[in-house]
Design a protein around this motif. Structure first.
Motif, PDB file in Angstrom:
ATOM      1  N   VAL A  19      -7.467   3.523  -2.668  1.00  0.00           N
ATOM      2  CA  VAL A  19      -6.188   2.798  -2.668  1.00  0.00           C
ATOM      3  C   VAL A  19      -6.063   1.884  -1.331  1.00  0.00           C
ATOM      4  O   VAL A  19      -5.419   0.857  -1.540  1.00  0.00           O
ATOM      5  CB  VAL A  19      -5.100   3.916  -2.693  1.00  0.00           C
ATOM      6  N   THR A  20      -6.648   2.363  -0.284  1.00  0.00           N
ATOM      7  CA  THR A  20      -6.566   1.268   0.865  1.00  0.00           C
ATOM      8  C   THR A  20      -7.354   0.048   0.465  1.00  0.00           C
ATOM      9  O   THR A  20      -7.256  -0.853   1.355  1.00  0.00           O
ATOM     10  CB  THR A  20      -7.200   1.933   1.929  1.00  0.00           C
ATOM     11  N   PHE A  73       0.906  -1.113   0.202  1.00  0.00           N
ATOM     12  CA  PHE A  73      -0.007  -0.019  -0.002  1.00  0.00           C
ATOM     13  C   PHE A  73       0.808   1.101   0.061  1.00  0.00           C
ATOM     14  O   PHE A  73       0.568   2.353  -0.631  1.00  0.00           O
ATOM     15  CB  PHE A  73      -0.845   0.035   1.159  1.00  0.00           C
ATOM     16  N   LEU A  88       0.761   4.359  -2.847  1.00  0.00           N
ATOM     17  CA  LEU A  88       0.942   5.593  -2.376  1.00  0.00           C
ATOM     18  C   LEU A  88       1.862   6.582  -2.960  1.00  0.00           C
ATOM     19  O   LEU A  88       1.588   7.478  -3.576  1.00  0.00           O
ATOM     20  CB  LEU A  88       0.611   5.843  -0.774  1.00  0.00           C
ATOM     21  N   PHE A 142      -5.618   7.119   0.069  1.00  0.00           N
ATOM     22  CA  PHE A 142      -4.648   6.246   1.213  1.00  0.00           C
ATOM     23  C   PHE A 142      -4.985   6.996   2.280  1.00  0.00           C
ATOM     24  O   PHE A 142      -5.240   6.296   3.320  1.00  0.00           O
ATOM     25  CB  PHE A 142      -3.438   6.380   0.626  1.00  0.00           C
TER      26      PHE A 142
END
Length: 302
Positions: A68-69, A10, A14, A108
């Motif tokens: 994104v998470t 992750f 980012l 994120f």
């Protein structure tokens, strides 16, 4: 150990959002994992809309947020799949929408930031129940957290989509507004028909005339407001000089540029909704058909 590995991936995702030209994280595998190959292919004018007429009518599909998470993707994004997508095994055309500078966000850190991409363009029309192109298609609206759209970032995002959705890779279309319009010019300018884009609709963006050879290999229809004081339509490599440069370079298809008189920077609202037809300047390309029909009439040779 697995938890640490996911956290690391992750963080890499980012960083990729902030540094568009950095190496992208490898997307997860999916239904088209063996088909994500970029090859130089001919682009054809297909008035018969081959492969589209048999798709089921879109009765209203799903528009899902993918921050994104939530996934191993280079970018957070909204993804729209038409109503028939889950009921068949057919491949669908893809429209990728690149947002403008005001819609940057970091999903994120805050998943709600992703909602910024819903304020304009196709994702706005989808959310307001006004999305009605002639043929059903997948719509992907990615988000960057800072900087500008880079060709490598767009390429990595499309690769991710191809690995995870049933996409007709002969029918991938690119559009964007302002900074996103610039992103369209940049992507095709760098890749030509070696990239994924089959046709592009850049709105109120500027390009790079040194990339005219590649830009001449992909169909282009640009839109701009005559009174745009953010990105000029007529100077500084705006839509008009870019299209003129393409058409002086013996393009595969003549590029088009539509200009709205008395319109400033927001030339996208009436373009994406098709409500600008009949309001354009007679001195430039007529707004004589839906931009979606215009895109769909092109496909890459299989």
């Amino acid at each position: 150990m697995k938890k640490k590995r996911f956290i690391l991936l992750f963080i890499v995702a980012l960083i990729s959002c902030s540094k568009g030209d950095e190496k992208l994280p490898a997307p997860i595998s999916g239904p088209h994992d063996d088909e994500v190959v970029v090859e130089t292919t001919n682009i054809l004018l297909d008035s018969e809309f081959t492969g589209l007429t048999g798709l089921p009518e879109d009765q209203g599909g799903q528009h899902i947020a993918k921050p994104v998470t939530d996934l191993l993707s280079p970018l957070g994004h909204y993804i729209y799949t038409p109503s028939g997508y889950d009921d068949d095994n057919m491949d669908y055309p893809l429209i990728v929408f690149l947002h403008g500078g005001g819609e940057r966000g970091n999903s994120f850190q805050d998943a709600n930031d992703l909602e910024k991409v819903l304020v304009h363009g196709p994702p706005f029309l989808i959310e307001s129940n006004r999305w009605n192109p002639r043929f059903p298609c997948i719509v992907a609206s990615p988000q960057i957290s800072s900087g500008s759209w880079s060709p490598s970032l767009v390429n990595g995002f499309i690769r991710h989509l191809l690995r995870n959705y049933r996409i007709n890779n002969t029918r991938i279309y690119l559009t964007g507004l302002s900074m996103g319009g610039r992103g369209c010019w940049s992507y095709v300018g760098q890749n030509g028909n070696d990239g994924f884009a089959t046709a592009m609709v850049p709105i109120c963006g500027s390009g790079d005339p040194s990339q005219v050879d590649n830009l001449s290999k992909v169909p282009v229809w640009a839109f701009h407001g005559a009174e745009d004081d953010v990105i000029s339509a007529f100077t500084q490599n705006g839509s008009v000089p870019m299209v003129e440069a393409i058409n002086e370079n013996d393009p595969l298809f003549l590029a088009k540029v539509t200009i709205y008189p008395n319109i400033g920077h927001d030339s996208w609202t009436q373009t994406y909704s098709n409500t600008g037809r009949g309001t354009e300047s007679a001195d430039y390309s007529p707004f004589d058909m839906s931009i979606y029909d215009w895109m769909f009439q092109y496909r890459k040779e299989e």
